[in-house]
Design an enzyme around this catalytic site. Structure first.
Site, PDB file in Angstrom:
ATOM      1  N   TYR A  96       0.833  -1.208   0.000  1.00 51.02           N
ATOM      2  CA  TYR A  96       0.000   0.000   0.000  1.00 51.02           C
ATOM      3  C   TYR A  96       0.860   1.246   0.000  1.00 51.02           C
ATOM      4  O   TYR A  96       2.060   1.193   0.243  1.00 51.02           O
ATOM      5  CB  TYR A  96      -0.951   0.009   1.221  1.00 51.02           C
ATOM      6  CG  TYR A  96      -0.278   0.383   2.531  1.00 51.02           C
ATOM      7  CD1 TYR A  96       0.537  -0.509   3.205  1.00 51.02           C
ATOM      8  CD2 TYR A  96      -0.437   1.657   3.078  1.00 51.02           C
ATOM      9  CE1 TYR A  96       1.156  -0.155   4.398  1.00 51.02           C
ATOM     10  CE2 TYR A  96       0.178   2.019   4.267  1.00 51.02           C
ATOM     11  CZ  TYR A  96       0.976   1.113   4.926  1.00 51.02           C
ATOM     12  OH  TYR A  96       1.600   1.466   6.096  1.00 51.02           O
TER      13      TYR A  96
ATOM     14  N   ARG B 219       7.958   3.644  -5.073  1.00 54.33           N
ATOM     15  CA  ARG B 219       8.078   2.738  -3.914  1.00 54.33           C
ATOM     16  C   ARG B 219       7.053   1.614  -4.013  1.00 54.33           C
ATOM     17  O   ARG B 219       7.358   0.469  -3.687  1.00 54.33           O
ATOM     18  CB  ARG B 219       7.920   3.508  -2.603  1.00 54.33           C
ATOM     19  CG  ARG B 219       8.145   2.602  -1.389  1.00 54.33           C
ATOM     20  CD  ARG B 219       8.167   3.366  -0.088  1.00 54.33           C
ATOM     21  NE  ARG B 219       6.880   3.996   0.175  1.00 54.33           N
ATOM     22  CZ  ARG B 219       6.648   4.813   1.204  1.00 54.33           C
ATOM     23  NH1 ARG B 219       7.616   5.093   2.053  1.00 54.33           N
ATOM     24  NH2 ARG B 219       5.455   5.336   1.383  1.00 54.33           N
TER      25      ARG B 219
ATOM     26  N   ARG C 154      -7.995 -20.262  -0.424  1.00 59.99           N
ATOM     27  CA  ARG C 154      -6.945 -20.048   0.580  1.00 59.99           C
ATOM     28  C   ARG C 154      -5.889 -21.145   0.539  1.00 59.99           C
ATOM     29  O   ARG C 154      -6.207 -22.328   0.709  1.00 59.99           O
ATOM     30  CB  ARG C 154      -7.557 -19.953   1.984  1.00 59.99           C
ATOM     31  CG  ARG C 154      -6.522 -19.585   3.036  1.00 59.99           C
ATOM     32  CD  ARG C 154      -7.130 -19.413   4.416  1.00 59.99           C
ATOM     33  NE  ARG C 154      -6.095 -19.040   5.376  1.00 59.99           N
ATOM     34  CZ  ARG C 154      -5.234 -19.897   5.929  1.00 59.99           C
ATOM     35  NH1 ARG C 154      -5.307 -21.184   5.638  1.00 59.99           N
ATOM     36  NH2 ARG C 154      -4.306 -19.471   6.758  1.00 59.99           N
TER      37      ARG C 154
ATOM     38  N   HIS D  74      -1.367 -21.087   1.275  1.00 56.23           N
ATOM     39  CA  HIS D  74      -0.251 -20.157   1.496  1.00 56.23           C
ATOM     40  C   HIS D  74       0.521 -19.852   0.216  1.00 56.23           C
ATOM     41  O   HIS D  74       0.931 -18.724  -0.020  1.00 56.23           O
ATOM     42  CB  HIS D  74       0.697 -20.714   2.563  1.00 56.23           C
ATOM     43  CG  HIS D  74       0.141 -20.627   3.953  1.00 56.23           C
ATOM     44  ND1 HIS D  74      -0.986 -21.312   4.346  1.00 56.23           N
ATOM     45  CD2 HIS D  74       0.540 -19.925   5.037  1.00 56.23           C
ATOM     46  CE1 HIS D  74      -1.259 -21.028   5.609  1.00 56.23           C
ATOM     47  NE2 HIS D  74      -0.345 -20.193   6.057  1.00 56.23           N
TER      48      HIS D  74
ATOM     49  N   LYS E 216       6.488  -2.099   1.937  1.00 59.34           N
ATOM     50  CA  LYS E 216       5.331  -1.444   2.578  1.00 59.34           C
ATOM     51  C   LYS E 216       4.101  -2.338   2.434  1.00 59.34           C
ATOM     52  O   LYS E 216       3.233  -2.112   1.588  1.00 59.34           O
ATOM     53  CB  LYS E 216       5.108  -0.056   1.961  1.00 59.34           C
ATOM     54  CG  LYS E 216       4.210   0.829   2.820  1.00 59.34           C
ATOM     55  CD  LYS E 216       4.370   2.279   2.441  1.00 59.34           C
ATOM     56  CE  LYS E 216       3.394   3.193   3.141  1.00 59.34           C
ATOM     57  NZ  LYS E 216       3.506   3.208   4.599  1.00 59.34           N
TER      58      LYS E 216
ATOM     59  N   GLU F 220      12.371   3.128  13.936  1.00 71.95           N
ATOM     60  CA  GLU F 220      11.444   4.155  13.431  1.00 71.95           C
ATOM     61  C   GLU F 220      10.201   4.121  14.305  1.00 71.95           C
ATOM     62  O   GLU F 220      10.125   3.349  15.264  1.00 71.95           O
ATOM     63  CB  GLU F 220      11.100   3.875  11.966  1.00 71.95           C
ATOM     64  CG  GLU F 220      10.411   2.540  11.747  1.00 71.95           C
ATOM     65  CD  GLU F 220      10.114   2.229  10.286  1.00 71.95           C
ATOM     66  OE1 GLU F 220       9.939   3.167   9.501  1.00 71.95           O
ATOM     67  OE2 GLU F 220      10.035   1.029   9.960  1.00 71.95           O
TER      68      GLU F 220
ATOM     69  N   LEU G 255      11.304   1.550   7.063  1.00 64.09           N
ATOM     70  CA  LEU G 255      10.718   1.868   5.762  1.00 64.09           C
ATOM     71  C   LEU G 255      11.415   3.110   5.211  1.00 64.09           C
ATOM     72  O   LEU G 255      11.652   4.064   5.963  1.00 64.09           O
ATOM     73  CB  LEU G 255       9.221   2.157   5.932  1.00 64.09           C
ATOM     74  CG  LEU G 255       8.510   2.518   4.642  1.00 64.09           C
ATOM     75  CD1 LEU G 255       8.292   1.270   3.781  1.00 64.09           C
ATOM     76  CD2 LEU G 255       7.175   3.201   4.921  1.00 64.09           C
TER      77      LEU G 255
HETATM   78  N1  PDD Z   1       2.993   5.337   7.276  1.00 66.71           N
HETATM   79  N2  PDD Z   1       7.615   4.115   8.787  1.00 66.71           N
HETATM   80  C1  PDD Z   1       6.485   3.386   8.794  1.00 66.71           C
HETATM   81  C2  PDD Z   1       6.476   2.083   9.530  1.00 66.71           C
HETATM   82  C3  PDD Z   1       5.343   3.855   8.127  1.00 66.71           C
HETATM   83  O1  PDD Z   1       4.218   3.117   8.130  1.00 66.71           O
HETATM   84  C4  PDD Z   1       5.396   5.101   7.469  1.00 66.71           C
HETATM   85  C5  PDD Z   1       4.205   5.637   6.724  1.00 66.71           C
HETATM   86  C6  PDD Z   1       6.588   5.834   7.499  1.00 66.71           C
HETATM   87  C7  PDD Z   1       6.735   7.161   6.805  1.00 66.71           C
HETATM   88  O2  PDD Z   1       6.743   6.981   5.412  1.00 66.71           O
HETATM   89  P1  PDD Z   1       6.208   8.083   4.410  1.00 66.71           P
HETATM   90  O3  PDD Z   1       6.995   9.338   4.641  1.00 66.71           O
HETATM   91  O4  PDD Z   1       6.459   7.503   3.077  1.00 66.71           O
HETATM   92  O5  PDD Z   1       4.737   8.259   4.707  1.00 66.71           O
HETATM   93  C8  PDD Z   1       7.686   5.305   8.154  1.00 66.71           C
HETATM   94  C9  PDD Z   1       1.789   5.659   6.544  1.00 66.71           C
HETATM   95  C10 PDD Z   1       1.546   7.130   6.456  1.00 66.71           C
HETATM   96  C11 PDD Z   1       0.622   4.875   7.111  1.00 66.71           C
HETATM   97  O6  PDD Z   1       0.796   3.672   7.274  1.00 66.71           O
HETATM   98  O7  PDD Z   1      -0.445   5.431   7.336  1.00 66.71           O
END
Ligand code: PDD
Length: 293
Positions: free
Chosen positions: A33, A52, A100, A102, A149, A182, A207
């Site tokens: 996503y 990305r 379903r 895996h 992501k 993070e 990320l």
């Molecule tokens: N989150 N780290 C994580 C684990 C994240 O889920 C996100 C973003 C970021 C920041 O990434 P970016 O600058 O590309 O938004 C860092 C989004 C906003 C969310 O899951 O809602």
């Protein structure tokens, strides 16, 4: 106003929009996503988000369901139909629907696409940015591929809820060596006494945030310096400033870590400056409506 979602080729009222129960995104978190910021009706840094998404889908061996331009057009249409001036647009691509099992489906299936958009409370966001937010720290118990992501966000969800339960805004996750990775949904930064920004390298453990990437350009343009290296909680607590970056909040000052005040428990001048000029450096897309100035 009825909100509208896009699901697999159709725009429909959000309240009835649904995916099939054997969508692999639902059963296995087998989906990637993106969340993009909408500012004054325009998508911020769409190209970088699309790149990305392409990398995440490649890592999951899910084909890109359509061109980046076509996905962008759908996102803009969802933003337009929801009349979002300031907020976010959410795009999810799953491997698709299959009985379903895996292992990946043997016969190719069509990836599932979901797009939603919503307004954010800009007054509340500004209030938070003016006051700064608090964070707690927790062990990072996620898998190693957090650079992809995916919608497999349960550890992030549990960490964020712990923060909320503790009255904090965000949880900073700590690796086994005691270094900050993070936040649950944001990247983590500190500012040293000499004004140097410090953030963890994006090769492992975090990320590669799009806001983080754009901020590198902001920092260069503003004549500041970044050190890309891991930092500990102890170092963060003695930093002169700290902040978070993420698409839904841009740059958010941190004024307290585990109850310990950062600087004077107020947003620092460098953080405030970066927040003020961030959108001068970001890539700003076309507006969805002539009604938006
Ligand atoms: N989150 N780290 C994580 C684990 C994240 O889920 C996100 C973003 C970021 C920041 O990434 P970016 O600058 O590309 O938004 C860092 C989004 C906003 C969310 O899951 O809602």
């Amino acid at each position: 106003m009825t909100r509208t979602a896009y699901v697999n080729g159709q725009y429909m009222p959000l309240g009835v929009a649904s995916v099939r129960i054997e969508d692999r995104g639902l059963q296995f978190a087998d989906a990637a996503y993106e969340v993009c910021e909408i500012k004054a009706g325009r998508i911020i840094d769409e190209r970088r988000h699309m790149e990305r998404l392409g990398r995440s889908l490649d890592a999951l061996q899910i084909p890109m369901p359509m061109s980046q331009a076509a996905l962008g057009a759908i996102m803009r249409e969802v933003v337009r139909r929801n009349r979002v001036r300031d907020g976010i647009v959410y795009l999810q691509v799953s491997r698709g629907v299959a009985a379903r099992n895996h292992a990946f489906p043997r016969a190719p299936v069509r990836p599932g696409i979901v797009v939603t958009a919503r307004r954010s409370d800009t007054i509340e966001m500004t209030r938070r940015a003016d006051q700064g937010v608090t964070v707690i720290t927790l062990p990072d118990n996620r898998w190693e591929r957090v650079d992809i992501k995916t919608v497999g966000l349960l550890p992030n969800v549990l960490a964020k809820q712990k923060a909320v339960d503790a009255g904090a805004f965000e949880a900073w996750l700590i690796d086994k060596g005691g270094f900050v990775t993070e936040g649950s949904a944001t990247n983590a930064w500190i500012v040293q006494k000499d004004g140097t920004l410090v953030t963890r390298p994006a090769d492992r453990g975090i990320l590669r945030g799009i806001t983080r990437g754009t901020l590198f350009e902001v920092v260069a343009g503003e004549g500041l310096r970044i050190e890309e290296r891991p930092f500990t909680v102890a170092e963060a607590k003695t930093a002169s400033e700290a902040f978070l970056t993420g698409s839904s909040l841009s740059i958010m000052p941190v004024v307290e870590i585990d109850g310990h005040a950062i600087g004077r428990r107020q947003p620092g001048p460098i953080t405030a400056r970066l927040r003020a000029v961030f959108h001068d450096y970001a890539e700003i897309g076309p507006v969805w409506s002539s009604l938006v100035p």
